[in-house]
Design a protein around this motif. Sequence first.
Motif, PDB file in Angstrom:
ATOM      1  N   ALA A  97       0.827  -1.203   0.000  1.00 60.30           N
ATOM      2  CA  ALA A  97       0.000   0.000   0.000  1.00 60.30           C
ATOM      3  C   ALA A  97       0.863   1.255   0.000  1.00 60.30           C
ATOM      4  N   GLU A  98       1.941   1.254   0.788  1.00 58.81           N
ATOM      5  CA  GLU A  98       2.813   2.424   0.814  1.00 58.81           C
ATOM      6  C   GLU A  98       3.549   2.581  -0.517  1.00 58.81           C
ATOM      7  N   TYR A  99       3.937   1.479  -1.112  1.00 56.73           N
ATOM      8  CA  TYR A  99       4.618   1.501  -2.408  1.00 56.73           C
ATOM      9  C   TYR A  99       3.759   2.233  -3.448  1.00 56.73           C
ATOM     10  N   HIS A 100       2.518   1.836  -3.569  1.00 59.47           N
ATOM     11  CA  HIS A 100       1.644   2.434  -4.578  1.00 59.47           C
ATOM     12  C   HIS A 100       1.328   3.899  -4.261  1.00 59.47           C
ATOM     13  N   SER A 101       1.195   4.225  -2.988  1.00 62.93           N
ATOM     14  CA  SER A 101       0.969   5.618  -2.603  1.00 62.93           C
ATOM     15  C   SER A 101       2.171   6.486  -2.956  1.00 62.93           C
ATOM     16  N   LEU A 102       3.367   5.986  -2.679  1.00 62.69           N
ATOM     17  CA  LEU A 102       4.590   6.720  -3.008  1.00 62.69           C
ATOM     18  C   LEU A 102       4.734   6.919  -4.511  1.00 62.69           C
ATOM     19  N   LEU A 103       4.401   5.896  -5.275  1.00 64.20           N
ATOM     20  CA  LEU A 103       4.521   5.981  -6.727  1.00 64.20           C
ATOM     21  C   LEU A 103       3.632   7.093  -7.283  1.00 64.20           C
ATOM     22  N   ILE A 104       2.410   7.175  -6.770  1.00 60.16           N
ATOM     23  CA  ILE A 104       1.505   8.219  -7.238  1.00 60.16           C
ATOM     24  C   ILE A 104       2.021   9.595  -6.828  1.00 60.16           C
ATOM     25  N   GLN A 105       2.594   9.707  -5.638  1.00 63.08           N
ATOM     26  CA  GLN A 105       3.172  10.974  -5.205  1.00 63.08           C
ATOM     27  C   GLN A 105       4.329  11.381  -6.116  1.00 63.08           C
ATOM     28  N   LEU A 106       5.117  10.401  -6.518  1.00 62.54           N
ATOM     29  CA  LEU A 106       6.288  10.666  -7.357  1.00 62.54           C
ATOM     30  C   LEU A 106       5.900  11.148  -8.749  1.00 62.54           C
ATOM     31  N   ALA A 107       4.673  10.879  -9.159  1.00 61.09           N
ATOM     32  CA  ALA A 107       4.230  11.289 -10.492  1.00 61.09           C
ATOM     33  C   ALA A 107       4.201  12.799 -10.648  1.00 61.09           C
ATOM     34  N   GLY A 108       4.087  13.528  -9.547  1.00 62.98           N
ATOM     35  CA  GLY A 108       4.114  14.980  -9.616  1.00 62.98           C
ATOM     36  C   GLY A 108       2.848  15.609 -10.150  1.00 62.98           C
ATOM     37  N   ASN A 109       1.746  14.876 -10.098  1.00 62.15           N
ATOM     38  CA  ASN A 109       0.460  15.392 -10.553  1.00 62.15           C
ATOM     39  C   ASN A 109      -0.476  15.427  -9.346  1.00 62.15           C
ATOM     40  N   ARG A 110      -0.829  16.619  -8.918  1.00 57.50           N
ATOM     41  CA  ARG A 110      -1.616  16.733  -7.683  1.00 57.50           C
ATOM     42  C   ARG A 110      -3.009  16.132  -7.813  1.00 57.50           C
ATOM     43  N   MET A 111      -3.567  16.155  -8.995  1.00 61.14           N
ATOM     44  CA  MET A 111      -4.892  15.560  -9.165  1.00 61.14           C
ATOM     45  C   MET A 111      -4.805  14.037  -9.048  1.00 61.14           C
ATOM     46  N   LEU A 112      -3.742  13.458  -9.599  1.00 66.35           N
ATOM     47  CA  LEU A 112      -3.535  12.022  -9.425  1.00 66.35           C
ATOM     48  C   LEU A 112      -3.274  11.701  -7.961  1.00 66.35           C
ATOM     49  N   GLU A 113      -2.479  12.555  -7.309  1.00 73.98           N
ATOM     50  CA  GLU A 113      -2.173  12.324  -5.903  1.00 73.98           C
ATOM     51  C   GLU A 113      -3.436  12.337  -5.054  1.00 73.98           C
ATOM     52  N   HIS A 114      -4.388  13.160  -5.449  1.00 71.11           N
ATOM     53  CA  HIS A 114      -5.657  13.232  -4.723  1.00 71.11           C
ATOM     54  C   HIS A 114      -6.410  11.906  -4.804  1.00 71.11           C
ATOM     55  N   LEU A 115      -6.107  11.112  -5.830  1.00 68.90           N
ATOM     56  CA  LEU A 115      -6.787   9.832  -6.019  1.00 68.90           C
ATOM     57  C   LEU A 115      -6.055   8.668  -5.347  1.00 68.90           C
TER      58      LEU A 115
END
Length: 295
Positions: free
Chosen positions: A209-227
């Motif tokens: 779960a932390e792996y996937h959360s970190l990956l989305i954060q690393l994408a640098g897209n705040r709208m994706l991060e919100h998801l």
Amino acid sequence: MSTLAHTMMTAARSADSGLVGPGGLDRYPYAEAPGADRVGVPSWDATDPELGRVGRRSAGSRGRGLHGQLVQQLGQMIVSGDLGADRPLVPEEIGQRFEVSRTVVRESLRVLEAKGLVSARPNVGTRVRPVSDWNLLDPDIIEWRAFGPQRDNQRRELSELRWTIEPLAARLAAGHGREEVQQRLVDMVEIMGHAMSQGDALTFSRADAEYHSLLIQLAGNRMLEHLSGIVSAALQVSGGPITGCDRPNEASLAHHARIVEALGAGDGAGAEAAMRQLLMVHPEVERVVPAPREH
């Protein structure tokens, strides 16, 4: 074994024993198996007085307090259909039924209103809202639906959303060289590997779960991060020890590692392809998402 892996595995075991581990990792586990027709959802008019005692239904609401337990109880009843649309919710009746104070009832209804499950209006009172008004992206509602009568539809919808969100996030993450986050991803893969070798499915699930959360954060897209909460909820209900579905396996671990390798090489296409392969590991994804075409 690294210090981080040992710490995380110890925390997971502590949480599984009823203790909240470091970082608040304990996430509203369910006491019953998801295969049951109705999980933890009592009838509003239950004849068993124990069903109405929030304080005694602690197995599935560990560490949440009376307020959190009442939110859980009422939320499950609404999502399951036991409390249908336009059903009036009388605070006094709820307080008596669940033996909680007016303050607990009032705050719980406010939380449910914020999730779109109920509405409170002057001279009308509080009523259950139709499904079309619910915040279906709320992690709690996702979990309640996934362990209720709508579980098949919920898991299919989550799989489709993950297929949309995560390959894109993996491709975008390759363009952001945040070394500390990439190192954390490496750590999570290491933890998953140690956990799998020891049969520790709970630690594997938490690291995943932390792996996937970190990956989305690393994408640098705040709208994706919100998801990212959607992905976390999906991992809670579509696999791993909480639902008893798919167990950790070598193929899943290998795909996680390949994604990290692609990110380190700045290979967006490779990271995206590896993520698609990872998502195909789960059978429920294969049923709803076609395999990527070869170009």
